[in-house]
Design an enzyme around this catalytic site. Structure first.
Site, short mmCIF file in Angstrom:
data_model
loop_
_atom_site.label_atom_id
_atom_site.label_comp_id
_atom_site.label_asym_id
_atom_site.label_seq_id
_atom_site.Cartn_x
_atom_site.Cartn_y
_atom_site.Cartn_z
N ASP A 195 0.85 -1.19 0.00
CA ASP A 195 0.00 0.00 0.00
C ASP A 195 0.88 1.24 0.00
OD1 ASP A 195 -3.23 0.48 0.98
OD2 ASP A 195 -1.85 2.18 1.08
N ASN B 47 -12.74 -3.38 2.63
CA ASN B 47 -13.68 -2.27 2.73
C ASN B 47 -14.65 -2.38 1.55
OD1 ASN B 47 -12.41 -1.20 5.01
ND2 ASN B 47 -10.95 -0.04 3.77
N GLN C 130 -14.26 2.35 1.27
CA GLN C 130 -13.69 1.91 -0.01
C GLN C 130 -13.50 3.11 -0.92
OE1 GLN C 130 -15.90 -1.13 -2.13
NE2 GLN C 130 -14.23 -1.50 -3.57
N VAL D 113 -11.11 2.68 -3.80
CA VAL D 113 -10.73 2.12 -5.11
C VAL D 113 -11.70 0.96 -5.37
CG1 VAL D 113 -8.94 1.03 -6.49
CG2 VAL D 113 -8.31 2.78 -4.80
N HIS E 278 -9.93 -5.38 -3.36
CA HIS E 278 -8.59 -5.59 -2.83
C HIS E 278 -8.70 -6.00 -1.37
CE1 HIS E 278 -9.83 -1.39 -2.57
NE2 HIS E 278 -9.21 -1.33 -1.40
N HIS F 54 -6.86 -5.88 2.04
CA HIS F 54 -5.77 -5.28 2.81
C HIS F 54 -5.22 -6.39 3.72
CE1 HIS F 54 -6.87 -0.88 2.28
NE2 HIS F 54 -8.04 -1.43 2.00
P1 5GP Z 1 -9.69 1.36 0.17
O1 5GP Z 1 -9.78 2.71 0.82
O2 5GP Z 1 -10.40 1.36 -1.18
O3 5GP Z 1 -10.11 0.21 1.03
O4 5GP Z 1 -8.15 1.08 -0.10
C1 5GP Z 1 -7.45 1.66 -1.14
C2 5GP Z 1 -6.01 1.64 -0.76
O5 5GP Z 1 -5.24 1.89 -1.92
C3 5GP Z 1 -5.61 2.68 0.27
O6 5GP Z 1 -5.10 2.03 1.43
C4 5GP Z 1 -4.58 3.52 -0.46
O7 5GP Z 1 -3.53 3.94 0.39
C5 5GP Z 1 -4.10 2.61 -1.55
N1 5GP Z 1 -3.64 3.30 -2.74
C6 5GP Z 1 -4.21 4.37 -3.35
N2 5GP Z 1 -3.52 4.71 -4.45
C7 5GP Z 1 -2.47 3.84 -4.53
C8 5GP Z 1 -1.40 3.70 -5.47
O8 5GP Z 1 -1.27 4.43 -6.46
N3 5GP Z 1 -0.51 2.70 -5.22
C9 5GP Z 1 -0.63 1.86 -4.15
N4 5GP Z 1 0.31 0.93 -4.02
N5 5GP Z 1 -1.63 1.98 -3.26
C10 5GP Z 1 -2.55 2.95 -3.45
#
Ligand code: 5GP
Ligand code: ZN
Length: 113
Positions: free
Chosen positions: A30, A86, A93, A95, A99, A101
């Site tokens: 991440d 998430n 969430q 993205v 995914h 975590h």
């Molecule tokens: P969510 O909030 O959708 O559960 O998790 C998305 C995760 O993607 C977040 O923890 C965020 O830090 C990570 N993330 C966002 N943009 C990027 C990126 O460009 N590269 C990587 N490796 N992680 C990302």
């Protein structure tokens, strides 16, 4: 899928620190880690969330969870880690390419925030 960040990472169009890769899933660190170990495991194919993944591709769902376990073991936290999906903006969430975590390496409190 166009304009999907994690599809772009899977395709290699956006760089990431990849720690595991196979025919079905990719795992990478991440960019904003919330713990000493914070790895995201994603299917290569686009699915919006874990519910859709489980319905549409149950075999890949199992592979993803196996990969999460493998990542945790490889990172040295196989005996104490958390897998989080998430699901929905209201649950954090951001993205919308499913995914897992994989989080570990520090004390993880319950309930989560
Ligand atoms: P969510 O909030 O959708 O559960 O998790 C998305 C995760 O993607 C977040 O923890 C965020 O830090 C990570 N993330 C966002 N943009 C990027 C990126 O460009 N590269 C990587 N490796 N992680 C990302
Ligand atoms: Zn995608």
């Amino acid at each position: 899928m166009a304009d999907c960040l994690f599809c772009s990472i899977v395709a290699g169009d956006i760089p990431a620190d990849i720690v595991l890769s196979n025919d079905d899933v990719v795992a990478f660190r991440d960019i904003a880690p919330q713990a000493p170990v914070h790895v995201l495991v994603v299917p290569r194919d686009h699915h919006a969330n874990v519910g859709e993944l489980a319905s549409d591709a149950p075999a890949t769902t199992a592979t993803l969870l196996q990969a999460a376990q493998e990542v945790a073991a490889n990172e040295g936290v196989g005996d104490a880690y958390r897998v989080v999906f998430n699901t929905g903006a209201g649950a954090g969430q951001t993205v919308f390419h499913v995914h897992a975590h994989v989080i570990g390496g520090r004390n993880l409190e319950w309930p989560p925030g």
